[in-house]
Enzyme design. Structure first.
Site: not given
Length: 142
Positions: A65, A68
């Site tokens: 991600c 993230c």
């Protein structure tokens, strides 16, 4: 106040006035509140979130991600700013699908603030450290 050691899992009783003094674990002698995020997994999640008297902020994330990864240094900076006020932890949703599923995490990054074993606030999306700190303080004050 009781704080679980993120290194060995031992519960430590710390007087409230000593929380800001960087207390160490009575068993393994490592720092209880290092100001860095700790790693959670399906096995240790309940022990930390159910027994810590400090609020626990969990970053549900995954290595693939991009948001993230972008937020990771901000989350670490927030951990330093919130040391002694909250425990910041990270849970990799790919490696720990049971906990992510239990909390119905549908998008990442998701921030989940828990106290006394119950969820008190949740928000999704990457954010800078200053917003993470502000969000935690607002959620704690009601």
């Amino acid at each position: 106040m009781q704080i679980m050691c993120p290194h060995c899992g031992t519960m430590n009783r710390i007087p409230d006035e000593r929380v800001a003094e960087q207390p160490s674990c009575g068993r393994c002698k490592k720092s209880l509140l290092s100001g860095k995020p700790i790693e959670l997994n399906d096995a240790n999640f309940a022990a930390l979130t159910n027994h810590s008297e400090l609020p626990v902020l969990i970053d549900f994330w995954a290595a693939w991600c991009a948001p993230c990864r972008t937020m990771a240094p901000h989350f670490e900076a927030a951990a330093g700013e919130l040391a002694g006020q909250a425990i910041l932890a990270k849970l990799d949703t790919e490696a720990n699908p049971l906990t992510a599923g239990r909390f119905n995490v549908r998008s990442i990054p998701t921030l989940l603030l828990m106290q006394g074993g119950r969820e008190i606030a949740r928000d999704a999306g990457a954010r800078p450290a200053v917003e993470i700190v502000r969000w935690v303080k607002q959620a704690r004050s009601g």
